[in-house]
Write a protein that holds these residues in place. Structure first.
Motif, short mmCIF file in Angstrom:
data_model
loop_
_atom_site.label_atom_id
_atom_site.label_comp_id
_atom_site.label_asym_id
_atom_site.label_seq_id
_atom_site.Cartn_x
_atom_site.Cartn_y
_atom_site.Cartn_z
N LEU A 1 0.86 -1.18 0.00
CA LEU A 1 0.00 0.00 0.00
C LEU A 1 0.90 1.23 0.00
CD1 LEU A 1 -3.24 0.73 1.88
CD2 LEU A 1 -1.34 2.34 2.16
N ILE A 2 0.63 2.16 -0.92
CA ILE A 2 1.41 3.39 -1.00
C ILE A 2 0.63 4.49 -0.32
CG2 ILE A 2 2.52 5.08 -2.51
CD1 ILE A 2 1.82 1.79 -4.05
N ALA A 3 1.12 4.95 0.82
CA ALA A 3 0.43 5.97 1.61
C ALA A 3 0.84 7.35 1.14
CB ALA A 3 0.74 5.77 3.10
N ASN A 4 0.58 7.64 -0.12
CA ASN A 4 0.97 8.92 -0.71
C ASN A 4 0.19 9.14 -1.99
OD1 ASN A 4 2.76 11.31 -1.32
ND2 ASN A 4 3.87 10.42 0.41
N ARG A 5 0.59 10.15 -2.74
CA ARG A 5 -0.16 10.54 -3.93
C ARG A 5 0.79 11.03 -5.02
NH1 ARG A 5 -0.45 15.83 -4.86
NH2 ARG A 5 -2.45 15.69 -5.94
N GLY A 6 0.22 11.39 -6.16
CA GLY A 6 0.96 12.08 -7.21
C GLY A 6 2.15 11.34 -7.76
N GLU A 7 3.20 12.08 -8.06
CA GLU A 7 4.34 11.50 -8.76
C GLU A 7 5.06 10.42 -7.96
OE1 GLU A 7 7.80 11.66 -8.40
OE2 GLU A 7 7.87 12.95 -6.66
N VAL B 1 20.84 15.91 -13.44
CA VAL B 1 20.20 17.14 -12.97
C VAL B 1 18.71 16.90 -12.89
CG1 VAL B 1 19.78 19.59 -13.44
CG2 VAL B 1 21.97 18.56 -14.09
N GLU B 2 18.09 17.39 -11.82
CA GLU B 2 16.63 17.30 -11.67
C GLU B 2 16.04 18.69 -11.51
OE1 GLU B 2 14.45 14.37 -9.05
OE2 GLU B 2 14.05 16.21 -7.91
N CYS B 3 14.96 18.95 -12.24
CA CYS B 3 14.19 20.20 -12.10
C CYS B 3 12.80 19.85 -11.58
CB CYS B 3 14.05 20.90 -13.45
SG CYS B 3 15.62 21.39 -14.21
N ARG B 4 12.39 20.53 -10.53
CA ARG B 4 11.05 20.31 -9.98
C ARG B 4 10.07 21.23 -10.71
NH1 ARG B 4 11.42 19.46 -3.43
NH2 ARG B 4 13.47 18.45 -3.36
N VAL B 5 9.20 20.62 -11.49
CA VAL B 5 8.23 21.38 -12.28
C VAL B 5 6.99 21.60 -11.41
CG1 VAL B 5 6.90 21.47 -14.42
CG2 VAL B 5 9.15 20.33 -14.38
N ASN B 6 6.80 22.84 -11.00
CA ASN B 6 5.73 23.18 -10.07
C ASN B 6 4.64 24.00 -10.73
OD1 ASN B 6 7.23 22.01 -7.96
ND2 ASN B 6 8.27 23.94 -7.51
N ALA B 7 3.45 23.91 -10.17
CA ALA B 7 2.34 24.76 -10.61
C ALA B 7 2.44 26.08 -9.86
CB ALA B 7 1.00 24.07 -10.34
N PRO C 1 6.75 31.70 -12.35
CA PRO C 1 8.22 31.60 -12.35
C PRO C 1 8.94 32.83 -11.82
CG PRO C 1 7.45 32.11 -14.55
CD PRO C 1 6.21 31.92 -13.71
N ILE C 2 8.21 33.84 -11.38
CA ILE C 2 8.83 35.06 -10.88
C ILE C 2 8.76 35.11 -9.35
CG2 ILE C 2 8.86 37.57 -10.95
CD1 ILE C 2 9.61 36.24 -13.59
N ARG C 3 7.56 35.07 -8.82
CA ARG C 3 7.39 35.14 -7.37
C ARG C 3 7.21 33.78 -6.73
NH1 ARG C 3 2.54 38.96 -6.31
NH2 ARG C 3 1.69 37.73 -8.04
N PHE C 4 7.04 32.74 -7.56
CA PHE C 4 6.90 31.36 -7.10
C PHE C 4 5.65 31.16 -6.24
CE2 PHE C 4 11.52 32.27 -7.41
CZ PHE C 4 11.77 31.53 -8.55
N LEU C 5 4.59 31.88 -6.58
CA LEU C 5 3.32 31.71 -5.88
C LEU C 5 2.49 30.64 -6.59
CD1 LEU C 5 2.40 35.45 -5.19
CD2 LEU C 5 3.46 33.79 -3.64
N PRO C 6 1.78 29.78 -5.84
CA PRO C 6 1.02 28.68 -6.45
C PRO C 6 0.02 29.18 -7.48
CG PRO C 6 1.14 28.43 -4.06
CD PRO C 6 1.67 29.80 -4.37
N ALA D 1 -5.07 22.05 -2.69
CA ALA D 1 -5.03 21.30 -1.43
C ALA D 1 -3.66 20.73 -1.11
CB ALA D 1 -6.07 20.17 -1.47
N TYR D 2 -2.79 20.61 -2.15
CA TYR D 2 -1.51 19.92 -1.95
C TYR D 2 -0.34 20.76 -2.45
CZ TYR D 2 -5.09 16.35 -1.71
OH TYR D 2 -6.23 15.66 -1.38
N ASP D 3 0.85 20.21 -2.25
CA ASP D 3 2.07 20.84 -2.76
C ASP D 3 1.94 21.07 -4.25
OD1 ASP D 3 4.95 20.28 -4.05
OD2 ASP D 3 5.23 21.11 -2.05
N SER D 4 2.62 22.10 -4.74
CA SER D 4 2.47 22.48 -6.16
C SER D 4 3.27 21.62 -7.12
CB SER D 4 2.88 23.95 -6.33
OG SER D 4 4.25 24.12 -6.00
N LEU D 5 4.04 20.63 -6.64
CA LEU D 5 4.86 19.80 -7.53
C LEU D 5 3.99 19.01 -8.50
CD1 LEU D 5 7.71 18.66 -8.21
CD2 LEU D 5 7.23 16.84 -6.56
#
Length: 454
Positions: free
Chosen positions: A6-12, A338-344, A347-352, A383-387
């Motif tokens: 059982l994976i107690a998580n979500r998303g990627e 190299v890893e880049c975290r692609v977030n929602a 790209p300027i203020r980094f607000l969701p 509801a969740y992290d922007s990743l």
């Protein structure tokens, strides 16, 4: 090997764990909130159980509901991923008490290393360098000011029970300390249920370097290289690479040895990360212990790429009492990743900037890997992290890897929610990043107001 997970998580991360489990012939169970019902990890698991509404406290952080799902589906083991319940010692104990296999270190180790002051004191006792700081929680402004006089400014003010870059501030003088102490203590009490504060010497323009360790079933602890995680906004990582271009061979060896030494000192089993700060200029660099993460890191794919291993498989083998898939004491790094975290987020203020995804086209090519939690037609909720996804590139050299990242970013199409792909394009034009001399201040300096031209 365990038969069901059982994976107690979500998303990627849930999707990424499912991928390895399927390859190993393990039946997978996904738990999900009602908001995540349409995400890829839910449909890709062999079985899925809805455990509550979007609010994490009522779903992914609700241990009762997760354990009930495990009971209903006859799961043999639980993998917590990162975040949510992954570093919750009480949850780990309850998993074991339910007769299930916990894919992670012992609850006692999670508890010990989850408290920053205990972790710092444990590291020091194991011979790992630590920054000047307090050896017990500071309570009250007066006590904080007294301790600061001995340590010296500038200071990092941290929530003792915090993690993931949350609950911390910088104090340049006593006035700043009083302000930061009040803010951090209140935040820690509200979020972590513990107002304890740690004071530590702050090293401006330092580098955030972490070492991947793996405690094997036979008690061996191996260090699998380091990752440079210095590209950050608000103490949250955006780009990671391995090996770090900032370390010389001697410092690297000392850091790897210290990390394995700490793992052995606490009897560590499974995957973990020892985070450090590297300070000082060329020829005079040194490092100090920062914290230990008793789980799989978001950025683990760069280590996998450089070492050619599957860390989730190794986690499952350790949890099953099996030896590693290869002799991990003999593996050597190859190339650069190299890893880049692609977030929602903008790209300027980094607000969701959540929203429905109307277009999603991932880059493809040799050495390119995308660990995505979303796809076209799905929705990023607030509801969740922007990743949204992690873009990982591996090549023979750092120069080749950065060139491949530039191409991959340009061909990654996301429409609907905001995204930070333009930031990575900007970073790849930043001279201090390209020459590898960047520190944790790189993003702040990129966003500093430019002098006006008269």
């Amino acid at each position: 090997m365990i038969e069901s997970l059982l994976i107690a998580n979500r998303g990627e991360i849930a999707r990424r764990i499912i991928r390895t489990a399927r390859r190993l012939g393990i039946r997978t169970i996904a738990v999900h909130s009602d908001a995540d019902a349409g995400l890829p990890f839910v449909t890709e698991a062999d079985e899925a159980v809805e455990i509550g509404p979007a609010a994490p406290a009522e779903s992914y952080r609700n241990a009762d509901r997760v354990l009930e799902a495990a009971r209903r589906t006859a799961a043999a083991a639980v993998h917590p991923g990162y975040g949510f319940l992954s570093e919750n010692a009480d949850f780990a104990r309850r998993v074991r008490e339910a007769g299930l296999v916990w894919v992670g270190p012992d609850p006692e180790i999670i508890e010990l290393m989850g408290d920053k002051i205990n972790a710092r004191n444990t590291a020091s006792a194991a011979g790992v360098p630590v920054a000047p700081g307090t050896v017990e929680p500071v309570t009250g402004e007066a006590a904080a000011c007294e301790a600061a006089a001995d340590i010296g400014y500038p200071l990092m003010v941290k929530a003792s029970a915090g993690g993931g870059g949350m609950g911390m501030g910088i104090a340049q003088d006593e006035a700043g300390l009083r302000k930061q102490y009040a803010a951090v203590s209140a935040f820690a009490d509200r979020v972590f249920g513990d107002p304890g504060v740690l004071l530590e010497r702050y090293y401006p323009d330092s580098r955030h370097i972490e070492v991947q360790i793996l405690g094997l079933a036979d008690g061996t602890v191996v260090a699998l290289g380091e990752r440079n995680c210095s590209v950050q906004r608000r103490n949250q990582k955006l780009v990671e690479e391995s090996p770090s271009p900032a370390l010389d061979a001697d410092l690297r060896e000392r850091m790897l040895t210290a990390a394995a030494q700490l793992g052995k000192a606490v009897g560590y089993r499974n995957a973990g990360t020892v985070e450090c700060l590297v300070h000082g200029g060329a020829g005079a660099q040194d490092f100090v212990f920062l914290e230990m993460n008793t789980r799989l890191q978001v950025e683990h794919p760069v280590t996998e790429a450089v070492y050619g291993i599957d860390l989730v498989e190794e986690q499952l083998r350790v949890a099953s009492g099996l030896p590693p898939s290869v002799d991990l004491t003999g593996v050597r790094p190859h190339g650069h990743a190299v890893e880049c975290r692609v977030n929602a987020e903008d790209p300027i203020r980094f607000l969701p900037g959540p929203g429905a995804i109307t277009a999603w086209v991932e880059p493809v090519g040799n050495g390119i890997r995308v660990d995505a939690g979303y796809a076209q037609g799905t929705t990023v909720t607030p509801a969740y992290d922007s990743l949204m996804a992690k873009l990982i590139v591996h090549a023979e050299t750092r120069e080749a890897a950065l060139a491949a990242v530039r191409s991959a970013v340009a061909s990654f199409t996301i429409e609907g929610p905001k995204n930070n792909l333009p930031f990575f394009t900007e970073l790849l034009d930043e001279p201090v990043f390209l020459d590898g001399a960047y520190t944790t201040s790189v993003v702040t300096r990129m966003r500093a107001p430019r002098p006006s031209q008269s």
